[in-house]
Write a protein that holds these residues in place. Structure first.
Motif, short mmCIF file in Angstrom:
data_model
loop_
_atom_site.label_atom_id
_atom_site.label_comp_id
_atom_site.label_asym_id
_atom_site.label_seq_id
_atom_site.Cartn_x
_atom_site.Cartn_y
_atom_site.Cartn_z
N LEU A 74 0.84 -1.18 0.00
CA LEU A 74 0.00 0.00 0.00
C LEU A 74 0.89 1.24 0.00
CD1 LEU A 74 -2.81 -0.85 2.60
CD2 LEU A 74 -2.83 -1.15 0.12
N PRO A 75 0.56 2.26 -0.79
CA PRO A 75 1.43 3.44 -0.91
C PRO A 75 1.23 4.42 0.24
CG PRO A 75 -0.47 3.66 -2.35
CD PRO A 75 -0.57 2.29 -1.73
N ILE A 76 1.55 3.95 1.44
CA ILE A 76 1.36 4.77 2.64
C ILE A 76 2.56 5.65 2.91
CG2 ILE A 76 0.88 4.68 5.12
CD1 ILE A 76 -0.50 2.01 4.67
N GLU A 77 3.74 5.26 2.41
CA GLU A 77 4.97 6.03 2.61
C GLU A 77 5.56 6.42 1.27
OE1 GLU A 77 7.46 4.34 6.09
OE2 GLU A 77 6.46 2.62 5.19
N SER A 78 6.32 7.50 1.28
CA SER A 78 6.90 8.01 0.03
C SER A 78 7.94 7.08 -0.56
CB SER A 78 7.51 9.40 0.27
OG SER A 78 8.55 9.33 1.25
N ILE A 79 8.50 6.20 0.26
CA ILE A 79 9.55 5.31 -0.24
C ILE A 79 9.05 4.40 -1.36
CG2 ILE A 79 9.15 3.40 1.38
CD1 ILE A 79 12.28 3.26 1.61
N TRP A 80 7.75 4.14 -1.41
CA TRP A 80 7.21 3.27 -2.44
C TRP A 80 7.37 3.86 -3.84
CZ3 TRP A 80 6.20 -1.65 -1.70
CH2 TRP A 80 5.91 -2.10 -0.41
N ALA A 81 7.48 5.18 -3.93
CA ALA A 81 7.64 5.84 -5.24
C ALA A 81 9.09 6.24 -5.50
CB ALA A 81 6.74 7.07 -5.31
N ASP A 82 10.00 5.89 -4.61
CA ASP A 82 11.39 6.31 -4.73
C ASP A 82 12.11 5.47 -5.79
OD1 ASP A 82 14.07 6.96 -4.40
OD2 ASP A 82 13.93 7.07 -2.22
N PRO A 83 12.65 6.09 -6.85
CA PRO A 83 13.37 5.32 -7.89
C PRO A 83 14.58 4.57 -7.37
CG PRO A 83 12.85 7.55 -8.65
CD PRO A 83 12.57 7.52 -7.18
N ALA A 84 15.09 4.95 -6.20
CA ALA A 84 16.24 4.25 -5.62
C ALA A 84 15.89 2.84 -5.16
CB ALA A 84 16.80 5.06 -4.45
#
Length: 432
Positions: free
Chosen positions: A153-163
């Motif tokens: 679930l996209p609850i934290e910004s890390i899910w969209a981090d390209p790293a």
């Protein structure tokens, strides 16, 4: 929140595991394999040797908070997983393998999440992870170092981090962290001109949404003011007088699900009217049943296609929830719906990874997907290539009808609109 019924028991995988194994399910009938016998089905001659992959099973891990306040908010996550996997396994699994899972409680914290994911990868030997937690960032570095695919679930910004190329989700305001002008476009189309944004510092997610919608409204030259509300110390009727003083015709409610409708009902009782009422939460039958016509016009938004659309994939989901997750009292609520979609992303990755899946092959196959919409459950067409930098921009808005008896999809009648139900915008220059 719906009443919780304990999940049906599952057989543990081993005496070393406190996790529960679920006979679950999937989508494709199937078959075939370059690593199977001549009949194309996995069997004794299976030569696939990826972690968690055997002749007739792919074992994954599930991480979520099982107790406490965060656990209560995410308690239906496991039901969404059971519903989606239930469909797959009754159809024969993926390439002939059933999907099972073991789970760990990470208490919704980064520290406990790191422990949980290392146990699942190291001791339980899972192929990939599903996560429904506010602490997924805790184990992210470990999962990346081990090249373990994670879907959540996209609850934290890390899910969209390209790293973190091994982490997959669907777009959300929190995960994208980038502003789009979609809200400004929507408000202008409804005749709004001045906005008041009501938020609270007691909800982390609210702190992330308020700046994004503020930027969106500013891009459309809609002035905004902000007010703070805390349900534990503020009387809704008195707060309505503060709303009157704002002289706004647009009310934005960045509040928990129970608070937004209550504020609008109090404002209506005080004689206030608004051209637009936009809420970050509160979609569901509870709002209708409790407030009825007093919250007519109350509008929520989501990347999820609302159930009023009645698309075939939603009927399939509701049937799967009834049969495979009967404890779920409100299938339409976002956590169960979201984890069902997250699990569908896992299913897509496993299907595309082929009859002998590897972790690297899974990641590469899913990164190549550019037209995902969960069979019609999400708006637009999603790409999983993080290097594309896809903004969170297309939404479907649903509002309480004039009679207060149901939510209805707000049609997009803007000339030249690409969809009669979706509202799309563009990423704002310089938005982070």
């Amino acid at each position: 929140m719906p009443t919780y019924f304990p999940l049906r028991p599952h057989r543990p995988h081993s005496r070393h595991s406190t996790a529960l194994t679920a006979a679950a399910a999937v989508l494709a009938a199937a078959a075939a394999s370059g690593c199977a016998g001549d009949n194309g089905a996995p069997g004794a001659g299976n030569s696939c040797n990826a972690p968690g992959v055997s002749a007739d099973e792919i074992r994954i891990g599930l991480v979520f908070p099982n107790d406490g306040t965060i656990g209560a908010a995410l308690k239906s996550a496991r039901s969404g997983v059971d519903a989606r996997l239930g469909l797959v396994n009754e159809a024969g699994g993926i390439h002939g393998r059933k999907i099972t899972y073991v789970w760990r409680d990470d208490q919704g914290t980064a520290q406990a999440n790191n422990v949980a994911v290392q146990e699942l990868v190291g001791s339980a030997d899972v192929f990939a992870l599903l996560e429904a937690s506010t602490g997924a960032s805790g184990g992210a570095d470990y999962l990346r170092s081990q090249s373990v695919p994670a879907i959540g679930l996209p609850i934290e910004s890390i899910w969209a981090d390209p790293a973190y190329p091994n982490m997959f989700t669907f777009p959300s305001l929190v995960a994208s962290g980038s502003a789009s002008d979609v809200f400004g476009r929507y408000v202008l189309a409804q005749g709004g001109s001045r906005a008041v944004i009501v938020s609270t510092d007691s909800v982390v997610a609210a702190q992330r949404f308020t700046p994004l919608i503020g930027q969106s409204l500013a891009a459309s030259r809609i002035p905004t003011t902000q007010l703070a509300y805390n349900s534990t110390i503020t009387n809704p009727a008195r707060f309505a007088e503060q709303l009157r003083e704002s002289d706004a015709d647009v009310l934005v409610l960045d509040l928990p699900p129970a608070d937004g409708p209550q504020i609008l009902a109090a404002a209506r009782a005080a004689g206030l009217t608004f051209r637009v009422v936009l809420a970050a939460a509160g979609y569901g039958k509870e709002t209708i049943e409790r407030y009825g016509a007093s919250v007519a016009g109350f509008t929520t938004f989501s990347i999820f296609v609302p159930f009023e659309a009645k698309v075939p994939a939603q009927r399939e989901y509701l049937d799967a929830a009834q049969r495979h997750a009967p404890e779920l009292q409100s299938p339409s609520e976002d956590v169960a719906y979201g984890t069902y979609i997250a699990t569908d992303i896992l299913v897509r990755g496993l299907t595309d990874a082929g009859p002998c899946p590897t972790r690297e092959g899974f990641v590469q196959a899913l990164r190549a997907v550019t037209d995902y919409n969960a069979g019609g459950l999400v708006s637009g067409r999603l790409t999983f290539d993080k290097n594309v930098g896809q903004p969170f921009s297309c939404l479907i808005f649903s509002r309480v009808n004039a009679a207060g008896t149901a939510f209805e999809v707000v049609p997009n009648t803007t000339p030249g609109a690409p969809s009669p139900t979706e509202w799309c915008g563009e990423r704002l220059a310089g938005a982070s």
